[in-house]
Design a protein around this motif. Structure first.
Motif, PDB file in Angstrom:
ATOM      1  N   SER A 187       0.829  -1.218   0.000  1.00  0.00           N
ATOM      2  CA  SER A 187       0.000   0.000   0.000  1.00  0.00           C
ATOM      3  C   SER A 187       0.860   1.264   0.000  1.00  0.00           C
ATOM      4  O   SER A 187       1.743   1.426   0.843  1.00  0.00           O
ATOM      5  CB  SER A 187      -0.899  -0.010   1.240  1.00  0.00           C
ATOM      6  N   VAL A 192       0.039   4.316   0.804  1.00  0.00           N
ATOM      7  CA  VAL A 192      -0.185   5.079   2.032  1.00  0.00           C
ATOM      8  C   VAL A 192       0.607   4.466   3.191  1.00  0.00           C
ATOM      9  O   VAL A 192       1.311   5.170   3.910  1.00  0.00           O
ATOM     10  CB  VAL A 192      -1.696   5.118   2.377  1.00  0.00           C
ATOM     11  N   ASP A 193       0.495   3.146   3.338  1.00  0.00           N
ATOM     12  CA  ASP A 193       1.188   2.486   4.443  1.00  0.00           C
ATOM     13  C   ASP A 193       2.700   2.585   4.303  1.00  0.00           C
ATOM     14  O   ASP A 193       3.407   2.719   5.304  1.00  0.00           O
ATOM     15  CB  ASP A 193       0.768   1.008   4.535  1.00  0.00           C
ATOM     16  N   LYS A 230       4.349   5.057   2.999  1.00  0.00           N
ATOM     17  CA  LYS A 230       4.746   6.407   3.371  1.00  0.00           C
ATOM     18  C   LYS A 230       4.730   6.567   4.889  1.00  0.00           C
ATOM     19  O   LYS A 230       5.621   7.175   5.472  1.00  0.00           O
ATOM     20  CB  LYS A 230       3.815   7.438   2.733  1.00  0.00           C
ATOM     21  N   VAL A 231       3.713   6.015   5.516  1.00  0.00           N
ATOM     22  CA  VAL A 231       3.588   6.132   6.964  1.00  0.00           C
ATOM     23  C   VAL A 231       4.704   5.361   7.676  1.00  0.00           C
ATOM     24  O   VAL A 231       5.360   5.889   8.566  1.00  0.00           O
ATOM     25  CB  VAL A 231       2.198   5.657   7.450  1.00  0.00           C
ATOM     26  N   SER A 239      -3.748  -5.884   9.548  1.00  0.00           N
ATOM     27  CA  SER A 239      -4.931  -5.237  10.110  1.00  0.00           C
ATOM     28  C   SER A 239      -5.839  -6.280  10.741  1.00  0.00           C
ATOM     29  O   SER A 239      -6.781  -5.951  11.444  1.00  0.00           O
ATOM     30  CB  SER A 239      -5.686  -4.489   9.014  1.00  0.00           C
ATOM     31  N   PRO A 292      -3.490  -0.066  12.563  1.00  0.00           N
ATOM     32  CA  PRO A 292      -2.420   0.802  12.089  1.00  0.00           C
ATOM     33  C   PRO A 292      -1.241   0.854  13.059  1.00  0.00           C
ATOM     34  O   PRO A 292      -1.419   0.845  14.260  1.00  0.00           O
ATOM     35  CB  PRO A 292      -3.099   2.172  11.999  1.00  0.00           C
ATOM     36  N   GLU A 331       0.773  15.446   2.681  1.00  0.00           N
ATOM     37  CA  GLU A 331       1.242  14.516   1.640  1.00  0.00           C
ATOM     38  C   GLU A 331       0.576  13.151   1.767  1.00  0.00           C
ATOM     39  O   GLU A 331       0.102  12.587   0.782  1.00  0.00           O
ATOM     40  CB  GLU A 331       2.765  14.358   1.717  1.00  0.00           C
ATOM     41  N   VAL A 332       0.534  12.625   2.980  1.00  0.00           N
ATOM     42  CA  VAL A 332      -0.079  11.303   3.166  1.00  0.00           C
ATOM     43  C   VAL A 332      -1.560  11.351   2.842  1.00  0.00           C
ATOM     44  O   VAL A 332      -2.104  10.463   2.200  1.00  0.00           O
ATOM     45  CB  VAL A 332       0.023  10.812   4.629  1.00  0.00           C
ATOM     46  N   LEU A 365      -2.106  11.384  -0.826  1.00  0.00           N
ATOM     47  CA  LEU A 365      -1.885  10.027  -1.337  1.00  0.00           C
ATOM     48  C   LEU A 365      -3.113   9.171  -1.095  1.00  0.00           C
ATOM     49  O   LEU A 365      -3.557   8.414  -1.953  1.00  0.00           O
ATOM     50  CB  LEU A 365      -0.717   9.380  -0.591  1.00  0.00           C
ATOM     51  N   PHE A 366      -3.670   9.324   0.104  1.00  0.00           N
ATOM     52  CA  PHE A 366      -4.849   8.540   0.468  1.00  0.00           C
ATOM     53  C   PHE A 366      -6.029   8.870  -0.449  1.00  0.00           C
ATOM     54  O   PHE A 366      -6.713   7.970  -0.939  1.00  0.00           O
ATOM     55  CB  PHE A 366      -5.230   8.785   1.932  1.00  0.00           C
ATOM     56  N   ASP A 379      -5.572   7.341  -3.794  1.00  0.00           N
ATOM     57  CA  ASP A 379      -5.754   5.905  -3.674  1.00  0.00           C
ATOM     58  C   ASP A 379      -7.248   5.576  -3.594  1.00  0.00           C
ATOM     59  O   ASP A 379      -7.748   4.668  -4.257  1.00  0.00           O
ATOM     60  CB  ASP A 379      -5.042   5.434  -2.395  1.00  0.00           C
ATOM     61  N   LYS A 390      -9.063   5.987  -6.927  1.00  0.00           N
ATOM     62  CA  LYS A 390      -8.712   4.876  -7.821  1.00  0.00           C
ATOM     63  C   LYS A 390      -9.488   3.619  -7.442  1.00  0.00           C
ATOM     64  O   LYS A 390     -10.072   2.950  -8.292  1.00  0.00           O
ATOM     65  CB  LYS A 390      -7.202   4.639  -7.727  1.00  0.00           C
ATOM     66  N   HIS A 420     -10.940  -4.080   1.098  1.00  0.00           N
ATOM     67  CA  HIS A 420      -9.918  -4.410   2.092  1.00  0.00           C
ATOM     68  C   HIS A 420      -8.766  -3.412   2.033  1.00  0.00           C
ATOM     69  O   HIS A 420      -8.268  -2.927   3.044  1.00  0.00           O
ATOM     70  CB  HIS A 420      -9.420  -5.831   1.855  1.00  0.00           C
ATOM     71  N   GLY A 423      -7.782  -0.641   4.879  1.00  0.00           N
ATOM     72  CA  GLY A 423      -6.418  -0.557   5.402  1.00  0.00           C
ATOM     73  C   GLY A 423      -5.855   0.850   5.346  1.00  0.00           C
ATOM     74  O   GLY A 423      -5.350   1.367   6.344  1.00  0.00           O
ATOM     75  N   SER A 424      -5.953   1.476   4.198  1.00  0.00           N
ATOM     76  CA  SER A 424      -5.341   2.796   4.094  1.00  0.00           C
ATOM     77  C   SER A 424      -6.121   3.851   4.874  1.00  0.00           C
ATOM     78  O   SER A 424      -5.515   4.753   5.456  1.00  0.00           O
ATOM     79  CB  SER A 424      -5.131   3.212   2.643  1.00  0.00           C
ATOM     80  N   SER A 431      -7.674   3.318   7.605  1.00  0.00           N
ATOM     81  CA  SER A 431      -7.295   3.071   8.994  1.00  0.00           C
ATOM     82  C   SER A 431      -5.911   3.643   9.289  1.00  0.00           C
ATOM     83  O   SER A 431      -5.679   4.210  10.357  1.00  0.00           O
ATOM     84  CB  SER A 431      -7.345   1.564   9.239  1.00  0.00           C
ATOM     85  N   SER A 432      -5.000   3.540   8.342  1.00  0.00           N
ATOM     86  CA  SER A 432      -3.636   4.036   8.539  1.00  0.00           C
ATOM     87  C   SER A 432      -3.547   5.538   8.694  1.00  0.00           C
ATOM     88  O   SER A 432      -2.594   6.037   9.290  1.00  0.00           O
ATOM     89  CB  SER A 432      -2.743   3.625   7.372  1.00  0.00           C
ATOM     90  N   ILE A 433      -4.501   6.275   8.121  1.00  0.00           N
ATOM     91  CA  ILE A 433      -4.426   7.725   8.283  1.00  0.00           C
ATOM     92  C   ILE A 433      -5.450   8.250   9.284  1.00  0.00           C
ATOM     93  O   ILE A 433      -5.512   9.436   9.547  1.00  0.00           O
ATOM     94  CB  ILE A 433      -4.560   8.496   6.947  1.00  0.00           C
TER      95      ILE A 433
END
Lengths: 162, 152
Positions: free
Chosen positions: A37, A39-40, A42-43, A121, A143, B45-46, B49-50, B53, B56, B80, B84-85, B87-89
């Motif tokens: 991913s 995003v992941d 980058k994080v 996750s 996360p 930036e993140v 990106l999110f 994403d 898309k 899925h 995930g993404s 949740s990451s941000i």
């Protein structure tokens, strides 16, 4: 004089570096992070950099093996120069899962000693058990937080230090 | 000085409301911690990106759901990824829609999936607008000579 001072300072730094632990100033804690991913990636890269780690991020298990020189082809980095202190990989990736990557690393005589942390996750007990049995250092639930990275780094460096 | 204090209070209040209304969660706070002088635009930036994403993935899901025979496994795989993404941000609302979305995929319910897709679009637009406002406020504060208040 400046030159003498420089030399003196450098030698002191070296001494301090060595006494601090196994990773001195010139030897950064190098982490190879694997995640499909954007995003992941980058994080995780930022999480690691902020935690004073040197980071190499790749997007797949096969890229990771390529980087390590385990794919049968010539690696992009000189074998002797490659010093990885930790591998952090996502579990669910297309192609090669983090579990499959873990297995390949543990099967390799050159890299089996490198701690591997699985990130996912999904909190699935059978999956966690399987990864730990295969030799994963830890299975962390995404996360990923700063405190996770700090804790893992401490555990691994603590284990190394004398 | 007064203008600056006003702006900072506005920012604090706005941020608090975003958390309160569930637009963002604790993981967003984590992102703030990763921003510093060496990476001053990290959050922006993140987040960008999110959103890219997300767009898309939504387009891909729409295409799959339009088919005569829907490949729900494919939709599920996209959901899925989005889950995930988001949740990451810390994009909590979007993540929550994904949880419901996954259930509809598993049940092979096209209508349910389409509704969730609409919801994702809606939440995406709202979050984007909210974060634009947030970043604008931050820029104004910096322009007024202040620094962006650190998160607890």
């Amino acid at each position: 004089m400046a030159t003498a001072g420089e030399i003196l300072r450098r030698s002191l730094t070296d001494e301090v570096g060595v006494s601090k632990g196994s990773v001195s100033g010139s030897e950064e804690f190098h982490v190879l992070a694997v995640d499909d991913s954007f995003v992941d990636r980058k994080v995780i890269e930022r999480l690691l950099k902020i935690s004073s780690c040197k980071v190499t991020v790749v997007e797949s298990g096969s890229r990771a093996l390529q980087y390590l020189g385990l794919d049968g082809e010539k690696s992009s980095v000189g074998f002797n120069d490659l010093k990885i202190n930790l591998i952090m990989t996502d579990y669910s990736m297309p192609g090669m899962t983090g579990y499959e990557l873990l297995k390949k690393i543990k099967e390799s005589s050159a890299f089996r000693e490198i701690p591997v942390v699985i990130m996912s996750s999904e909190n699935i007990l059978t999956r966690i058990d399987r990864c730990l049995e295969e030799g994963a250092e830890e299975y962390i639930i995404k996360p990923v937080k700063l405190s996770d990275v700090k804790r893992i780094k401490d555990v691994i460096m603590g284990g190394d230090g004398k | 000085m007064d203008v600056l204090s006003q702006l900072q209070r506005q920012l604090a209040d706005f941020l608090a409301s975003l958390y309160r209304e569930g637009f963002v969660d604790d993981q967003f706070t984590q992102l703030q911690k990763l921003q510093d002088e060496s990476s001053p635009d990290f959050v922006m930036e993140v987040v960008s990106l999110f959103f890219e994403d997300c767009e898309k993935l939504v387009n891909n899901m729409a295409k799959v759901l339009e088919q005569q025979v829907v490949d729900f496994k494919q939709v599920d795989s996209h959901v899925h990824q989005l889950k995930g993404s988001s949740s990451s941000i810390g994009a909590a609302r979007i993540r929550n829609v994904c949880i419901a979305f996954k259930t509809f995929c598993e049940a092979q319910n096209r209508e349910g999936c389409l509704r969730c897709l609409q919801q994702v679009n809606h939440e995406h637009a709202q979050l984007k607008a909210n974060l634009q406002s947030l970043f604008t406020l931050e820029r104004q504060i910096v322009a007024a000579g202040g620094s962006v208040p650190a998160m607890q």
